[in-house]
Design a protein around this motif. Sequence first.
Motif: not given
Length: 109
Positions: A85-109
């Motif tokens: 099952f795949q879900l694609a989402v854009s226009n995310l903005c979470l405090k402390g993360l780059p725009a569009g990210y759901l996890l910190p860049p260095e995180s394991d997916p």
Amino acid sequence: MKDFPLLPQHFDPRVLYIMRRTFAGYNVMESHFHDHVTIIYILDGSASYEIGGRIYRVEAGNLFICNPGVTHHRIVGERERMSEFQLAVSNLCLKGLPAGYLLPPESDP
């Protein structure tokens, strides 16, 4: 109450697509990336995924997240079967993360 990383004034996510797919037998897709976050949940079966240059063995119940710009591709062996099952989402903005990210860049997916 815990400080939540989502700022209400920036909450305007866009669902780009939702899909369920099944693969049986040899199926290797070309490595690619998106400009949006992709959430992938393995419904049944098993296979492998290359995510950010690393190979992960995935099976039913696994959930992983590909941030924007992270390369990924599916690797289903000749005798394997997998549904996802795949879900694609854009226009995310979470405090402390780059725009569009759901996890910190260095995180394991």
